[in-house]
Design a protein around this motif. Structure first.
Motif, PDB file in Angstrom:
ATOM      1  N   VAL A   1       0.830  -1.207   0.000  1.00 23.95           N
ATOM      2  CA  VAL A   1       0.000   0.000   0.000  1.00 23.95           C
ATOM      3  C   VAL A   1       0.868   1.262   0.000  1.00 23.95           C
ATOM      4  O   VAL A   1       0.367   2.358  -0.263  1.00 23.95           O
ATOM      5  CB  VAL A   1      -0.947   0.033   1.215  1.00 23.95           C
ATOM      6  CG1 VAL A   1      -1.950  -1.099   1.141  1.00 23.95           C
ATOM      7  CG2 VAL A   1      -0.169   0.000   2.529  1.00 23.95           C
ATOM      8  N   LYS A   2       2.149   1.117   0.277  1.00 25.19           N
ATOM      9  CA  LYS A   2       3.047   2.270   0.268  1.00 25.19           C
ATOM     10  C   LYS A   2       3.321   2.765  -1.147  1.00 25.19           C
ATOM     11  O   LYS A   2       3.717   3.913  -1.342  1.00 25.19           O
ATOM     12  CB  LYS A   2       4.364   1.908   0.958  1.00 25.19           C
ATOM     13  CG  LYS A   2       4.199   1.556   2.429  1.00 25.19           C
ATOM     14  CD  LYS A   2       5.500   1.063   3.040  1.00 25.19           C
ATOM     15  CE  LYS A   2       5.304   0.621   4.484  1.00 25.19           C
ATOM     16  NZ  LYS A   2       6.548   0.060   5.061  1.00 25.19           N
ATOM     17  N   ASP A   3       3.131   1.922  -2.134  1.00 26.94           N
ATOM     18  CA  ASP A   3       3.323   2.283  -3.535  1.00 26.94           C
ATOM     19  C   ASP A   3       1.965   2.683  -4.120  1.00 26.94           C
ATOM     20  O   ASP A   3       1.013   1.902  -4.070  1.00 26.94           O
ATOM     21  CB  ASP A   3       3.898   1.087  -4.308  1.00 26.94           C
ATOM     22  CG  ASP A   3       4.109   1.391  -5.778  1.00 26.94           C
ATOM     23  OD1 ASP A   3       3.107   1.442  -6.531  1.00 26.94           O
ATOM     24  OD2 ASP A   3       5.270   1.568  -6.184  1.00 26.94           O
ATOM     25  N   PRO A   4       1.842   3.887  -4.689  1.00 29.89           N
ATOM     26  CA  PRO A   4       0.525   4.358  -5.161  1.00 29.89           C
ATOM     27  C   PRO A   4      -0.149   3.436  -6.169  1.00 29.89           C
ATOM     28  O   PRO A   4      -1.355   3.161  -6.046  1.00 29.89           O
ATOM     29  CB  PRO A   4       0.840   5.728  -5.780  1.00 29.89           C
ATOM     30  CG  PRO A   4       2.100   6.170  -5.118  1.00 29.89           C
ATOM     31  CD  PRO A   4       2.882   4.920  -4.850  1.00 29.89           C
ATOM     32  N   GLU A   5       0.592   2.946  -7.154  1.00 32.61           N
ATOM     33  CA  GLU A   5      -0.010   2.084  -8.170  1.00 32.61           C
ATOM     34  C   GLU A   5      -0.380   0.719  -7.590  1.00 32.61           C
ATOM     35  O   GLU A   5      -1.413   0.144  -7.932  1.00 32.61           O
ATOM     36  CB  GLU A   5       0.942   1.930  -9.371  1.00 32.61           C
ATOM     37  CG  GLU A   5       1.069   3.185 -10.207  1.00 32.61           C
ATOM     38  CD  GLU A   5      -0.288   3.677 -10.719  1.00 32.61           C
ATOM     39  OE1 GLU A   5      -1.037   2.859 -11.295  1.00 32.61           O
ATOM     40  OE2 GLU A   5      -0.612   4.858 -10.517  1.00 32.61           O
ATOM     41  N   GLN A   6       0.491   0.210  -6.735  1.00 33.60           N
ATOM     42  CA  GLN A   6       0.183  -1.078  -6.119  1.00 33.60           C
ATOM     43  C   GLN A   6      -1.001  -0.962  -5.169  1.00 33.60           C
ATOM     44  O   GLN A   6      -1.852  -1.857  -5.120  1.00 33.60           O
ATOM     45  CB  GLN A   6       1.422  -1.617  -5.402  1.00 33.60           C
ATOM     46  CG  GLN A   6       2.539  -2.014  -6.365  1.00 33.60           C
ATOM     47  CD  GLN A   6       3.807  -2.459  -5.666  1.00 33.60           C
ATOM     48  OE1 GLN A   6       3.928  -2.401  -4.442  1.00 33.60           O
ATOM     49  NE2 GLN A   6       4.785  -2.903  -6.447  1.00 33.60           N
ATOM     50  N   PHE A   7      -1.079   0.130  -4.420  1.00 34.92           N
ATOM     51  CA  PHE A   7      -2.256   0.354  -3.573  1.00 34.92           C
ATOM     52  C   PHE A   7      -3.532   0.357  -4.407  1.00 34.92           C
ATOM     53  O   PHE A   7      -4.537  -0.261  -4.039  1.00 34.92           O
ATOM     54  CB  PHE A   7      -2.145   1.669  -2.804  1.00 34.92           C
ATOM     55  CG  PHE A   7      -3.476   2.167  -2.321  1.00 34.92           C
ATOM     56  CD1 PHE A   7      -4.134   1.544  -1.269  1.00 34.92           C
ATOM     57  CD2 PHE A   7      -4.117   3.230  -2.956  1.00 34.92           C
ATOM     58  CE1 PHE A   7      -5.393   1.971  -0.844  1.00 34.92           C
ATOM     59  CE2 PHE A   7      -5.364   3.668  -2.534  1.00 34.92           C
ATOM     60  CZ  PHE A   7      -6.009   3.030  -1.482  1.00 34.92           C
ATOM     61  N   LYS A   8      -3.493   1.052  -5.518  1.00 33.99           N
ATOM     62  CA  LYS A   8      -4.677   1.143  -6.375  1.00 33.99           C
ATOM     63  C   LYS A   8      -5.139  -0.246  -6.822  1.00 33.99           C
ATOM     64  O   LYS A   8      -6.334  -0.563  -6.810  1.00 33.99           O
ATOM     65  CB  LYS A   8      -4.354   2.017  -7.587  1.00 33.99           C
ATOM     66  CG  LYS A   8      -5.525   2.248  -8.521  1.00 33.99           C
ATOM     67  CD  LYS A   8      -5.103   3.155  -9.685  1.00 33.99           C
ATOM     68  CE  LYS A   8      -6.248   3.364 -10.670  1.00 33.99           C
ATOM     69  NZ  LYS A   8      -5.825   4.223 -11.814  1.00 33.99           N
ATOM     70  N   ALA A   9      -4.168  -1.096  -7.206  1.00 34.33           N
ATOM     71  CA  ALA A   9      -4.511  -2.450  -7.638  1.00 34.33           C
ATOM     72  C   ALA A   9      -5.025  -3.292  -6.476  1.00 34.33           C
ATOM     73  O   ALA A   9      -6.016  -4.029  -6.612  1.00 34.33           O
ATOM     74  CB  ALA A   9      -3.279  -3.113  -8.269  1.00 34.33           C
TER      75      ALA A   9
END
Length: 726
Positions: free
Chosen positions: A614-622
Motif C-alpha cells: 500500500v506504500k506504492d501508489p499504483e500497487q495500492f490502487k490495484a
C-alpha cells in the motif's frame, strides 16, 4: 505463502451446539462496527472491523466462539452427514502407506511415511526399495507427543548417513526446533537442540559439514535480540558444532540480507561446498552464495542475475537454473574452481517447457519440467545433448528425484487417477520399474476421464483447465461441479491422485482444476502476469474457467462449488465478490481478504514482493480494487460461503477470515449462510493431525452437498480391496 502441497486445515475443537431439528439455527447478532478510517495516497478507506484484528481481545474471542457455535449448529444437523463421515474416514484413513521426501546419503535411505491411523507421518529408514518389511522407524512424532499435535517439518542426513537433523514443530505453528538423532540407534543426541531453525514466515534449512561434526542452519532472532515485531524476520545463517551449547553458535552469513530473506542451504555430496540460496520474500527473486574450502562465503549471483536455484554436480561443477532472458529457464554450468557467473556457460538453452529443477548425476542432468500443469523429466548429458524423456504416466506430475548410483534415479510419479508411487529409472536400458513404495487406490478411478482444455480469459489469454468426469457423464448442465485453483507465488497445481475428488466423482459430480496465471505453468512471464499490479488477471482467469464449465453444460451456477486455500482463499474472496451470481457454494480456507492490512503481519511482509504494498501508489490502487473485504457490496445476494481459519496460522492471520465473515454477514441480502470455522489448535495446514483433517473435510463436504442440493448415496461407492496394514 511458501506452500509445497495442497492446504489441509484441521478440525474445530470446541463444544458442539445443535439447532432445532428442521429449523435453521438463529444467526449471530450483527457484528459491532467501530468508526476507523485509514488514508492511502489521498484515498480514505473505512475499516469498521479493524477491532477484530486483535486475537487476545476478549470481545474478539467471544465473537469467534459465537460464530463457531452458529457454524456447528448449521453443519451438525445436515442430512447425509454421517454417511459422508464414514466414507471420508475410510478414504483418508486408507491403510496403504504413502512415502515422501526420500533422501539418500552414505548408503542410507530415509523417507517420511504416512501410515493411517497414525496422526502424523513418521521418519523411517528404508532397508530395501523393494521390500517395505525391512524398514524401521527412526522417529515417530506421536511417541514424542501422544496428542498427535507435533509434526516433522523436514530432516537432513549427514554425508555418511550416520546422523540426521530433524525439525519438529507443534500445533501447526511451523516453529521448528532441530534435534539430532543417531540413525543406527534412533536415539537423540540430547545436548544438540537448536531452537527456531524453521518458521512459518521464512521457512528453515540446514546443511551438514563434511565430517558430520556440525551444520550451517537458518536462525531467527532470539530472546531480546530484536523487538517482538522483528522476531519472524531478519533470518540469518549460523554454524552449530555438535556437543556445544547453541548459545555459542557462530554467525556465518546474512547481516546484509533483506529483512524478508528466506534461505535454503544445500551441501555438495562431499560436504566441501555449501550453497545458500536467499529469496527476497515470496516474489521469486534470489541471491546465491557459496561456501568452499577457503572457509569463506562468496556471492555468486545477485537478484538481478535471476539465478533461481543451484545443484552440485560430481564433476567439479555446479549447475544453475537461470531465468535471465529466459522466462522458462536455462541451465548454466559453473566450474567450482572459478565460481563467478562470467565463467558460467549455457548448456541447456530455454525451450518450450519450463524447467523447474535439476538433478545432476555422474554423466547426466535430469530436468524436471512444467507443461502447463502436468510435468515431465527430460535427460541431457553434461554438455546439454538431449537424451530423451523418462517414461511417466500420462497427464501426471514428476518430482522428488533422488540419484541412485552413478546415473540411475528414483522419482515419484502420480496422475489424477493413479496414486503416487516411487519408480526407479535405469540409465543403462531406459527402463522404469515400480518400487514397493507405492500407495494403492483408496477409490477406483479407472472409469474417470481426464479432459484437458483451455478457457479464454478476459484479455484473450488461454488458461489450462483439467476436467475430471465419469465416463458417460451427460453434459446437460445438471451436474454438480467442483472447481479449484491457486494462481500465485510461482506455484502450479500439478496432477495428483486425490481421494476426495474421487468421492465427488462417485457421487455424480464433475471435478475441475484451473491452472491460472501467477503460477509457474509457463515460466516467469506467466507468474509475473498474475502478480503485483496484474493480480486481477488471476481472478479473470478463474472466472473464465467457471464460465466454460457452465457454457459447455458441465454444470450451472447454482450447481457449481468453488474451493481454494491460502492464496487460493484470496482467490475465493475475489471470485465471490466479483461474480457472486456464478457460484452455488464457496469454501475459502485460511485465506487473505484484507489486502490493505496484510503487510502489517509477519508473513504479510514476505508477501509484499508477490502482492505489492500500500506504500506504492499504483500497487495500492490495484490492491484496493480487488481486496475482497473492501469489495463486498451491501444488498448483494451472495452464495453460501464457508470460511476456515487456524489460530496458530503463521502465514495468514486469522483476522482476515473474521473481518470477511463479519462484512459478508452484514452485507448479504440472500438467506444463504456465511459461516466461520475457526480452529483454536491448528495453523495454516502443515502438521494437522489426521483426525482433525477428517473432521474438517466432513464439514466441508456436508456443507457443499447441502448447498448444491445433493444427497449422499452410499450405494455409489466402489470399494477396492484394502491391502493388509504394513
Amino acid at each position: 505463502m511458501k506452500l509445497k502441497t495442497a492446504v489441509a486445515t484441521a478440525a474445530l475443537l470446541l463444544p458442539l451446539v445443535s439447532g432445532a431439528a428442521g429449523k435453521p439455527p438463529p444467526k449471530p447478532a450483527a457484528t459491532q462496527k467501530q468508526p476507523v478510517e485509514n488514508t492511502y495516497h489521498g484515498t480514505t478507506v473505512a475499516d469498521p472491523y479493524q477491532w477484530m484484528e486483535s486475537a487476545t481481545d476478549p470481545k474478539v474471542q467471544q465473537w469467534t466462539d459465537t460464530q463457531n457455535a452458529y457454524t456447528r449448529a448449521t453443519l451438525d444437523k445436515l442430512p447425509g452427514r454421517e454417511g459422508l463421515r464414514q466414507r471420508i474416514t475410510e478414504l483418508l484413513s486408507w491403510k496403504s502407506p504413502a512415502y515422501g521426501g526420500l533422501e539418500e546419503k552414505g548408503g542410507v535411505i530415509l523417507a517420511m511415511k504416512f501410515q493411517p491411523p497414525k496422526q502424523q507421518p513418521t521418519l523411517v529408514v528404508l532397508g530395501s526399495l523393494d521390500d517395505t518389511s525391512k524398514e524401521r522407524v527412526l522417529l515417530d512424532p506421536t511417541q514424542v507427543d501422544p496428542s498427535g499435535k507435533t509434526t516433522i517439518d523436514w530432516f537432513q542426513l549427514t554425508h555418511d548417513g550416520k546422523k540426521v537433523a530433524v525439525s519438529l514443530s507443534k500445533s501447526g505453528t511451523e516453529s521448528g526446533d532441530v534435534s539430532v538423532y543417531d540413525v543406527a540407534t534412533a536415539k537423540a543426541l540430547g545436548n544438540d537442540v537448536v531452537p527456531r531453525v524453521n518458521g512459518g514466515t521464512a521457512g528453515g534449512s540446514l546443511a551438514w559439514n563434511a565430517q558430520g561434526t556440525g551444520f550451517f542452519y537458518t536462525r531467527y532472532p532470539r530472546g531480546e535480540e530484536r523487538p517482538a515485531i522483528d522476531r519472524e524476520v531478519y533470518q540469518q545463517v549460523y554454524f552449530h558444532a555438535l556437543g556445544t551449547p547453541t548459545e555459542k553458535d557462530t554467525y556465518a552469513l546474512g547481516k546484509d540480507f533483506p529483512r524478508i530473506a528466506m534461505t535454503d542451504l544445500e551441501a555438495s555430496d562431499d560436504g566441501k561446498y555449501t550453497f545458500a540460496r536467499v529469496a527476497n520474500g515470496d516474489g521469486g527473486e534470489f541471491e546465491l552464495y557459496l561456501h568452499g574450502p577457503t572457509g569463506k562465503w562468496a556471492q555468486v549471483a545477485k537478484f538481478t542475475d535471476k539465478v533461481v536455484s543451484a545443484r552440485f554436480g560430481s564433476d567439479g561443477a555446479a549447475y544453475l537454473l537461470s531465468r535471465k532472458d529466459a522466462s522458462r529457464g536455462k541451465v548454466l554450468r559453473l566450474p567450482l574452481a572459478t565460481p563467478t557467473l562470467d565463467k558460467a556457460t549455457v548448456i541447456v538453452p530455454e525451450g518450450e517447457a519450463t524447467v523447474q529443477s535439476i538433478l545432476p548425476t555422474k554423466s547426466r542432468l535430469y530436468l524436471m519440467e512444467q507443461l502447463g500443469g502436468p510435468s515431465q523429466m527430460r535427460i541431457v548429458d553434461l554438455a546439454g545433448k538431449p537424451l530423451g524423456l523418462v517414461p511417466t504416466l500420462p497427464v501426471s506430475s514428476v518430482g522428488g528425484a533422488v540419484r541412485q548410483g552413478a546415473d540411475d534415479v528414483l522419482f515419484a510419479n502420480s496422475s489424477f487417477t493413479t496414486p503416487a508411487a516411487w519408480y526407479r529409472y535405469s540409465a543403462a536400458d531406459g527402463k522404469v520399474t515400480k518400487t514397493a513404495l507405492a500407495r494403492t487406490a483408496a477409490i477406483d478411478m479407472s472409469d474417470v476421464e481426464v479432459v484437458r482444455t483451455e478457457a479464454t480469459s478476459k484479455d484473450g489469454t488461454k488458461v489450462p483447465l483439467t476436467i475430471l468426469k465419469k465416463k458417460g457423464t451427460k453434459l446437460n448442465g445438471k451436474n454438480p461441479a467442483w472447481l479449484t485453483g491457486y494462481g500465485g507465488f510461482n506455484i502450479s497445481i500439478t496432477p495428483g491422485y486425490n481421494p476426495m475428488a474421487g468421492l465427488w466423482l462417485e457421487q455424480g459430480g464433475v471435478y475441475a482444476v484451473a491452472n491460472l496465471r501467477g503460477g509457474s505453468e509457463f515460466g516467469e512471464a506467466w507468474h509475473q502476469a498474475g502478480s503485483l499490479t496484474k493480480k486481477q488477471n488471476v481472478f479473470d482467469d478463474f472466472y473464465a474457467c467457471a464460465k466454460l464449465l457452465v457454457d459447455q453444460k458441465y454444470t450451472q451456477p447454482k450447481k457449481l462449488a468453488i474451493q481454494g486455500g491460502s492464496n487460493g482463499g484470496l482467490l475465493m474472496g475475489a471470485a465471490v465478490t466479483q461474480h457472486p451470481e456464478q457460484y452455488g457454494a464457496v469454501v475459502a480456507r485460511v485465506g487473505i481478504y484484507d489486502m490493505l492490512r496484510t503487510e502489517l503481519t509477519p508473513n504479510g511482509q514476505f508477501n509484499v514482493t508477490e502482492y505489492g504494498s500500500v506504500k506504492d501508489p499504483e500497487q495500492f490502487k490495484a490492491l484496493y480494487a480487488y481486496s475482497p473485504v473492501h469489495q463486498v457490496k451491501d444488498g448483494t445476494k451472495y452464495p453460501s460461503v464457508l470460511f476456515t481459519s487456524g489460530a496458530n496460522d503463521p502465514r495468514v492471520d486469522p483476522f482476515h477470515s473474521r473481518k470477511m465473515v463479519a462484512r459478508m454477514q452484514a452485507a448479504t441480502s440472500a438467506p444463504k449462510p456465511i459461516l466461520l470455522r475457526a480452529n483454536a489448535e491448528t495453523g495454516h495446514g502443515a502438521g494437522t493431525p489426521l483426525n482433525a483433517r477428517i473432521e474438517e473435510e466432513v464439514d466441508v463436504y456436508s456443507f457443499v452437498f447441502n448447498e448444491l442440493g445433493m444427497t449422499y448415496k452410499p450405494n455409489a461407492t466402489k470399494k477396492p480391496t484394502a491391502p493388509a496394514p504394513q
